[in-house]
Write a protein that holds these residues in place. Sequence first.
Motif, short mmCIF file in Angstrom:
data_model
loop_
_atom_site.label_atom_id
_atom_site.label_comp_id
_atom_site.label_asym_id
_atom_site.label_seq_id
_atom_site.Cartn_x
_atom_site.Cartn_y
_atom_site.Cartn_z
N LYS A 4 6.07 -12.76 -1.33
CA LYS A 4 5.47 -11.46 -1.60
C LYS A 4 4.64 -11.03 -0.40
O LYS A 4 3.80 -11.78 0.08
N LYS A 5 4.88 -9.82 0.06
CA LYS A 5 4.12 -9.29 1.19
C LYS A 5 2.74 -8.85 0.70
O LYS A 5 2.63 -8.10 -0.26
N VAL A 6 1.71 -9.36 1.36
CA VAL A 6 0.34 -8.99 0.99
C VAL A 6 -0.02 -7.69 1.70
O VAL A 6 0.15 -7.57 2.91
N GLU A 7 -0.48 -6.73 0.92
CA GLU A 7 -0.92 -5.47 1.50
C GLU A 7 -2.43 -5.41 1.41
O GLU A 7 -3.05 -6.04 0.56
N PHE A 8 -3.01 -4.63 2.32
CA PHE A 8 -4.46 -4.57 2.42
C PHE A 8 -4.98 -3.14 2.34
O PHE A 8 -4.27 -2.20 2.63
N ARG A 9 -6.25 -3.05 1.96
CA ARG A 9 -6.97 -1.78 1.94
C ARG A 9 -8.20 -1.94 2.81
O ARG A 9 -8.60 -3.05 3.14
N SER A 10 -8.81 -0.81 3.13
CA SER A 10 -10.05 -0.88 3.89
C SER A 10 -11.00 0.23 3.44
O SER A 10 -10.58 1.21 2.82
N LEU A 11 -12.25 0.03 3.76
CA LEU A 11 -13.30 1.01 3.47
C LEU A 11 -14.02 1.29 4.79
O LEU A 11 -14.30 0.37 5.56
N ASP A 12 -14.33 2.56 5.03
CA ASP A 12 -15.00 2.95 6.26
C ASP A 12 -16.17 3.87 5.91
O ASP A 12 -16.00 4.80 5.13
N PHE A 13 -17.31 3.60 6.50
CA PHE A 13 -18.50 4.41 6.28
C PHE A 13 -19.15 4.71 7.63
O PHE A 13 -19.13 3.86 8.52
N GLU A 14 -19.75 5.88 7.77
CA GLU A 14 -20.51 6.23 8.96
C GLU A 14 -21.85 6.81 8.54
O GLU A 14 -21.93 7.55 7.56
#
Length: 136
Positions: A4-14
Motif C-alpha cells: 500500500k502506497k503511503v500518502e501524506f498531508r501537510s499543514l502550513d502556517f505563517e
Amino acid sequence: MTAKKVEFRSLDFERQLDHPPEKVWRALTQKELLGEWMMPSDFTPEVGKSFTMTAQWGEVTGRVLFVEPERRLSYTWNGPGLSSEVTWTLTPRNGGTLLRLDHTKIPSDSKQAYHGAKAGWPGFLDALKKTLSDID
C-alpha cells in the motif's frame, strides 16, 4: 501482494511577528522558553539530538534534523498516532520576522492527529506571540 502506497498531508502556517529573528529563534530553541508557549521539554538545537515534550494530552518525541541559527530549524515530531516532521523558517521582514511553520509527512490515514495538529498549532503560535512580548 502489492504494498500500500503511503500518502501524506501537510499543514502550513505563517505569522508576521514584531520581533527580530534572533529573539524568535531563542523562543523556538531555548527549552525554558519552549515550556512557556509550547510544552515543557529537554530540547537542544543540535542536529541528531533527541528530545521529549510533555503535554496534558500526551508526549511528543523527536530528533533534530537541521539547524541554521536564526533561519531554519527542522525536527521529527512523533506523538500519539503521528510520525511527521516540523520545520520553522525565519525570514527578516518589515523590521520583524516572517515565521513559517511547515508540519509535513503527516500520514493521510492519521486523521485524528492531522486535525489535532491543525487545531493545535494556531494556539501554540498565539502563545508564542505572547511569550515574545514578555521576554527581553
